[in-house]
Scaffold this active site. Structure first.
Site: not given
Ligand code: SAH
Length: 348
Positions: A93, A106, A113, A117, A120, A334
């Protein structure tokens, strides 16, 4: 045998390929322009090439494209979300956000992944595979074609960890900013990482001008570990050192991202610790009230608490913003659109 993925060749590699085919150098320029400026998806559209060359290209190469499966347009703000299918049936996406300074896209860097985290959605099914450079470019090209508007900014903040797909990601940056292609300024590109220290340091040495964003999410090593398994591998002090190194090498101010999770990392003490950590760093802090996902319990703090958190940081001299929420009526966070797609396929 698989045909060669011609859209993943850099300009100079394409020149070498054409030389190998006994073609004149200007052919590479023409083909690169078809692939990366005019954005055609078929060799027979390259009308200034001879028929025999087009045939030859057809035999040896393929133009990988991503195909739109779904497009969601927000009713709340100028934001659109796209679900793209890759040639092997996997989906990724991307999001288009229109601002008064231009259109920002974006993109995803991987299918799934493996960073894990906790909050996420992208990581729930693990990593499926890396995206090729052409598949990262393809997301931008399709959005530009579909919307009919130029993309001027890119954030690599969709599904995946760009520094876990390092070679393809760096190639992507070179190609999307190449003057022979879309020529998007590297200063208009931000890539976000969960903090893979060796690759952050390597990136600092690439001579690029992109902004690096670090996902922090905790004000000390222990708190970070609760939300981010990658913190078990790289100590926070080493991650911060790598950020400082990036700034020293590139002169680009690092952005810190902090997803605010109610009752987990949003206390006044957290704000105080964060401020102490970032005080002497030339950086920017972006607070993201967590976007709740179906599979997890996490909730965002109230607007009032988020603002108080921000004010505390500001009071301590930190340059901070709360990320404006976009597209909350379409699967905004995300990996949510892809998750829904996979889950509904399983249910049918
Ligand atoms: N792998 C990269 C890109 C991830 S997405 C990274 O970890 O930075 C970009 C940002 O969105 C990251 O800071 C991630 O932690 C955050 N993110 C992911 N899911 C989220 C959610 N449900 N709510 C808020 N932030 C989120």
């Amino acid at each position: 045998m698989d045909k060669k993925d011609i859209r993943s060749y850099t300009y100079s590699e394409l020149q070498e390929e054409m030389a190998g085919l006994g073609e004149k150098a200007f052919r590479a320029k023409q083909i690169y322009e078809w692939l990366h400026v005019k954005l055609v998806d078929r060799f027979d559209e390259m009308t200034n090439l001879s028929k025999s060359l087009r045939q030859r290209l057809e035999e040896e190469y393929e133009i990988r494209k991503v195909s739109m499966l779904e497009r969601q347009i927000s009713n709340l703000d100028p934001t659109e979300k796209f679900l793209f299918e890759l040639r092997d049936g996997n989906v990724v996406e991307s999001v288009l956000m229109k601002y008064n300074y231009g259109n920002s896209v974006c993109i995803s860097s991987q299918v799934g992944c493996r960073m894990g985290c906790r909050f996420c959605a992208s990581t729930i099914g693990g990593l499926v595979r890396n995206l090729n450079t052409s598949e990262m470019l393809g997301q931008i090209y399709q959005i530009q074609k579909i919307s009919g508007e130029r993309v001027s900014n890119i954030v690599v903040m969709g599904t995946g960890e760009p520094l876990d797909n390092y070679e393809n990601f760096v190639r992507f940056i070179h190609m999307v900013s190449d003057e022979h292609g879309l020529h998007i300024s590297q200063r208009n590109i931000t890539a976000s990482t969960c903090g893979i220290v060796p690759n952050m340091r390597k990136l600092a040495e690439e001579g690029l001008q992109i902004t690096l964003a670090l996902s922090l999410h905790g004000s000390d090593q222990e708190k970070r570990k609760r939300l981010m398994p990658v913190a078990n591998r790289y100590d926070l002090s080493k991650v911060l050192e790598a950020c400082d190194y990036y700034f020293r090498k590139t002169g680009r101010r690092v952005t810190f991202e902090y997803s605010l999770v109610q009752g987990v990392n949003d206390s006044p003490e957290d704000a105080k610790e964060l401020a102490a950590m970032l005080k002497n760093r030339n950086c920017h802090m972006n607070l993201i009230p967590v976007n709740p996902i179906r599979e997890r319990e996490f909730q965002k703090p109230s607007r009032k608490n988020a603002i108080e958190f921000k004010n505390k940081l500001e009071h301590d001299g930190i340059n901070v913003t709360i990320r404006r929420e976009r597209g909350s009526d379409i699967d905004g966070a995300c990996g949510q659109l892809r998750r829904r797609h996979i889950t509904s396929k399983k249910e049918n």
